[in-house]
Design a protein around this motif. Structure first.
Motif, PDB file in Angstrom:
ATOM      1  N   VAL A   1       0.485  -1.216   0.150  1.00 30.58           N
ATOM      2  CA  VAL A   1      -0.033  -0.065   0.056  1.00 30.58           C
ATOM      3  C   VAL A   1       1.115   1.135   0.028  1.00 30.58           C
ATOM      4  O   VAL A   1       1.768   1.401   1.068  1.00 30.58           O
ATOM      5  N   PHE A   2       0.856   2.265  -0.803  1.00 38.02           N
ATOM      6  CA  PHE A   2       1.328   3.353  -1.097  1.00 38.02           C
ATOM      7  C   PHE A   2       0.768   4.487   0.144  1.00 38.02           C
ATOM      8  O   PHE A   2      -0.307   4.521   0.149  1.00 38.02           O
ATOM      9  N   LYS A   3       1.853   4.826   0.843  1.00 34.81           N
ATOM     10  CA  LYS A   3       1.404   5.635   2.047  1.00 34.81           C
ATOM     11  C   LYS A   3       2.346   7.062   2.173  1.00 34.81           C
ATOM     12  O   LYS A   3       3.477   6.941   1.617  1.00 34.81           O
ATOM     13  N   THR A   4       1.608   8.125   2.532  1.00 32.33           N
ATOM     14  CA  THR A   4       2.480   9.273   2.575  1.00 32.33           C
ATOM     15  C   THR A   4       3.440   9.484   3.953  1.00 32.33           C
ATOM     16  O   THR A   4       3.015   8.575   4.851  1.00 32.33           O
ATOM     17  N   THR A   5       4.401  10.050   3.703  1.00 26.43           N
ATOM     18  CA  THR A   5       5.334  10.213   5.017  1.00 26.43           C
ATOM     19  C   THR A   5       5.411  11.685   5.329  1.00 26.43           C
ATOM     20  O   THR A   5       5.023  12.584   4.659  1.00 26.43           O
ATOM     21  N   GLU A   6       6.076  12.054   6.382  1.00 29.91           N
ATOM     22  CA  GLU A   6       6.333  13.413   6.705  1.00 29.91           C
ATOM     23  C   GLU A   6       7.284  14.053   5.734  1.00 29.91           C
ATOM     24  O   GLU A   6       7.135  15.500   5.892  1.00 29.91           O
ATOM     25  N   LYS A   7       8.048  13.351   4.884  1.00 32.07           N
ATOM     26  CA  LYS A   7       8.685  13.964   3.859  1.00 32.07           C
ATOM     27  C   LYS A   7       8.081  14.201   2.932  1.00 32.07           C
ATOM     28  O   LYS A   7       8.631  14.676   1.663  1.00 32.07           O
ATOM     29  N   THR A   8       6.687  13.527   2.311  1.00 35.45           N
ATOM     30  CA  THR A   8       6.119  13.777   1.027  1.00 35.45           C
ATOM     31  C   THR A   8       5.673  15.328   1.043  1.00 35.45           C
ATOM     32  O   THR A   8       5.056  15.767   1.959  1.00 35.45           O
ATOM     33  N   VAL A   9       5.993  15.793  -0.258  1.00 39.30           N
ATOM     34  CA  VAL A   9       5.526  17.349  -0.320  1.00 39.30           C
ATOM     35  C   VAL A   9       3.955  17.072  -0.971  1.00 39.30           C
ATOM     36  O   VAL A   9       3.902  16.410  -2.087  1.00 39.30           O
ATOM     37  N   GLU A  10       2.928  17.736  -0.490  1.00 41.02           N
ATOM     38  CA  GLU A  10       1.739  17.751  -1.061  1.00 41.02           C
ATOM     39  C   GLU A  10       1.163  18.815  -0.324  1.00 41.02           C
ATOM     40  O   GLU A  10       0.906  18.940   0.758  1.00 41.02           O
ATOM     41  N   PRO A  11       0.547  19.733  -1.369  1.00 38.43           N
ATOM     42  CA  PRO A  11       0.557  19.772  -2.716  1.00 38.43           C
ATOM     43  C   PRO A  11       1.924  19.950  -3.263  1.00 38.43           C
ATOM     44  O   PRO A  11       2.847  20.572  -2.811  1.00 38.43           O
ATOM     45  N   VAL A  12       2.167  19.488  -4.493  1.00 37.62           N
ATOM     46  CA  VAL A  12       3.423  19.440  -4.912  1.00 37.62           C
ATOM     47  C   VAL A  12       4.009  20.900  -5.369  1.00 37.62           C
ATOM     48  O   VAL A  12       3.381  21.545  -5.926  1.00 37.62           O
ATOM     49  N   VAL A  13       5.299  20.962  -4.907  1.00 39.01           N
ATOM     50  CA  VAL A  13       5.861  22.499  -5.319  1.00 39.01           C
ATOM     51  C   VAL A  13       7.086  21.996  -6.054  1.00 39.01           C
ATOM     52  O   VAL A  13       7.956  21.309  -5.848  1.00 39.01           O
ATOM     53  N   PHE A  14       7.025  22.435  -7.449  1.00 40.78           N
ATOM     54  CA  PHE A  14       8.035  22.054  -8.305  1.00 40.78           C
ATOM     55  C   PHE A  14       9.643  22.861  -7.800  1.00 40.78           C
ATOM     56  O   PHE A  14       9.694  23.827  -7.580  1.00 40.78           O
ATOM     57  N   SER A  15      10.428  22.036  -8.100  1.00 42.80           N
ATOM     58  CA  SER A  15      11.849  22.467  -7.719  1.00 42.80           C
ATOM     59  C   SER A  15      12.162  23.560  -8.927  1.00 42.80           C
ATOM     60  O   SER A  15      11.913  23.384  -9.745  1.00 42.80           O
ATOM     61  N   LYS A  16      12.987  24.628  -8.303  1.00 49.54           N
ATOM     62  CA  LYS A  16      13.532  25.561  -9.165  1.00 49.54           C
ATOM     63  C   LYS A  16      14.994  25.201  -9.719  1.00 49.54           C
ATOM     64  O   LYS A  16      15.610  25.880 -10.392  1.00 49.54           O
TER      65      LYS A  16
END
Length: 536
Positions: free
Chosen positions: A501-516
């Protein structure tokens, strides 16, 4: 006495002044000074002429265009990593939202950015003979790995290479390669099952790159690699080197090559590291040698290119080792980077949307049950919801943000909007469509930031405006490996969902902010998830 001293000093000063004037006069009348002054004057005049050309090119032609100062400002913000490539794309696309297209300049190259779906169809498909090529920066002598692949080739050489490679990607060939890809997928998932300590917080980009390395190594090069076990294998290491394509150093190279293409060629500036080119050349040469000596026939890209190497005739371009290496490499690079990124975004969205994940898991389980614990090629092609999920991931996160075509024959575009006139696109002008921006235009995809696979259901997919969904490009130069990419992606998602099962963690970025910092789509902070073992 004082008067005498004053006269003495004054006379000395006059002599010094006269000598200085004489020196300066002789300096500026010397051949060197004349040459220097001439060069500076020419440089200043060229700079003024260049800026004038940039600022008036589209104005003279009566087309709407991006003002030079604003365009340069945004370009430098991307280059200096102050904004992401997505922000740049959205700025350009929305600069004049009521226009069918707008003009822009990239260095001395004129650009047309298409916004109208019908014009995108005309350029990419209907009138393809006017826009047959991609823009390229590398020279064959300096960087054959980049310049000789099917993406970069132009004219008849591209057509010949495309015809040579196309048989590798038919449905029958996909079916033949399915078992090879399935083996890689099973080995990848089994390794994660056997190493639960890796699954509590996993960098999916690093992990999925290992999977795509194994898939391309076996299907394109005929070499078995297990990058999860052999973590420092050279295929994976070279893939990492090549994937630095979107970092600051690569952007600097591209900027230099765009501005000074001839000087770049003379200086021998290449896109990919020399060691990477040498590695792939060595691997391909050895593979060809062994196959010829032992009579090995394998239904893969190398075999087709070896057959093309034996063709003869006045109209047949000689297939060199560099030609073969370039095709194998672009297949590796595309599979390594874009397919692994697509897998990351799919896993991310499934982790964030448990309801979507549950529905997809049920579909996967049904097909595993029908196949007695196995997934067949035919079963995978029948996974309707899987196709919806992957299609939506490709909409929200297209592998290539921009689609480009190089004009090779004059072409007339209709007026961009009321009050403007038709324009003629000249040869060497670049025409572009912004895939990311089209996919996120609320006019075509309502609530575009929402991950909604239902957009691609049988009931809804016919409502999508044609030529607004372009994840793999369009027309004859559409990505040749899209069918293979979809196969390897769906297969791994199915095998992972069966076990985890895919789960989010404290390191998951949501909503996604794209890298510069990257030219490709990547969250700021990377891709992090947890894989929780399913309880049967």
């Amino acid at each position: 006495m004082l008067c005498h001293e004053w006269r003495s000093h004054s006379f000395s000063d006059v002599l010094i002044t006269m000598e200085s004037s004489s020196f300066l006069s002789s300096l500026f009348s010397s051949p060197f000074a004349i040459l220097l002054t001439t060069l500076v004057t020419i440089g200043v005049l060229k700079a003024i002429s260049y800026l004038y050309y940039q600022n008036t090119y589209w104005k003279k032609r009566g087309a709407p265009y991006i003002r030079m100062i604003q365009g340069m400002e945004m370009s430098w913000k991307v280059f200096l990593r102050r904004i992401s490539i997505v922000e740049f794309s959205q700025f350009i696309y929305n600069y004049m939202p009521d226009a069918k297209y707008i003009g822009s300049m990239d260095m001395a190259t004129s650009i047309v950015i298409l916004r109208d779906p019908e014009l995108i169809r005309d350029v990419m498909v209907k009138d393809f003979e006017h826009f047959t090529d991609h823009r390229t920066f590398a020279s064959e002598e300096v960087d054959p790995l980049f310049s000789k692949n099917v993406f970069s080739l132009r004219g008849n050489r591209w057509k010949e290479m495309r015809n040579t490679l196309s048989p590798s990607f038919t449905a029958s060939k996909m079916k033949a390669m399915f078992e090879l890809v399935s083996k890689c997928s099973c080995e990848f998932v089994e390794y994660l099952v056997d190493h639960p300590e890796l699954c509590s917080s996993i960098d999916t980009k690093e992990a999925f790159r290992r999977y795509t390395t194994d898939v391309i190594a076996t299907s394109a090069f005929g070499i078995s690699v297990n990058s999860m076990k052999d973590r420092e294998n050279e295929f994976f290491i070279r893939g990492l080197e090549a994937s630095q394509f979107g970092n600051f150093k690569s952007m600097l190279k591209f900027t230099f090559l765009r501005a000074f293409p001839r000087l770049g060629r003379k200086l021998g500036i290449s896109i990919f590291p020399l060691a990477t080119s040498q590695f792939f050349k060595k691997i391909v040469a050895e593979t060809i040698r062994v196959r010829k000596e032992q009579g090995i026939v394998r239904p893969d890209m190398i075999h087709l290119l070896m057959q093309a190497q034996d063709k003869e005739g006045p109209s047949v371009h000689e297939m060199t080792l560099d030609d073969i290496v370039a095709q194998a490499f672009i297949f590796f690079f595309a599979g390594f980077e874009t397919s692994s990124t697509l897998l990351c975004f799919i896993a991310h969205e499934l982790a964030v949307h448990q309801d979507i994940q549950d529905r997809l898991w049920k579909e996967v389980e049904e097909h595993f049950a029908e196949g007695n614990g196995e997934i067949t090629y035919d079963a995978m092609s029948k996974m309707v919801y899987m196709d919806m999920v992957v299609s939506e991931a490709l909409r929200k996160y297209p592998p290539m943000l921009f689609i480009d075509r190089l004009c090779v024959k004059k072409y007339e575009l209709p007026p961009a909007k009321a009050g403007y006139k038709s324009i003629v696109v000249e040869p060497d002008c670049v025409v572009m469509a912004f895939a990311y921006s089209l996919h996120h235009d609320p006019k075509y995809f309502p609530n575009p930031s929402m991950f909604d696979p239902e957009r691609f259901s049988d009931e809804n997919k016919d409502n999508i405006v044609p030529y607004t969904y372009v994840p793999f490009g369009l027309g004859p130069r559409k990505c040749i490996g899209n069918r293979f990419a979809l196969m390897e992606t769906k297969l791994l998602v199915a095998h992972l969902l069966q076990k985890f099962v895919f789960k989010t963690t404290e390191k998951t970025v949501e909503p996604v902010v794209f890298s510069k910092k990257q030219f490709f789509l990547q969250p700021d902070g990377g891709f992090w998830l947890a894989l929780e073992k399913r309880q049967k």
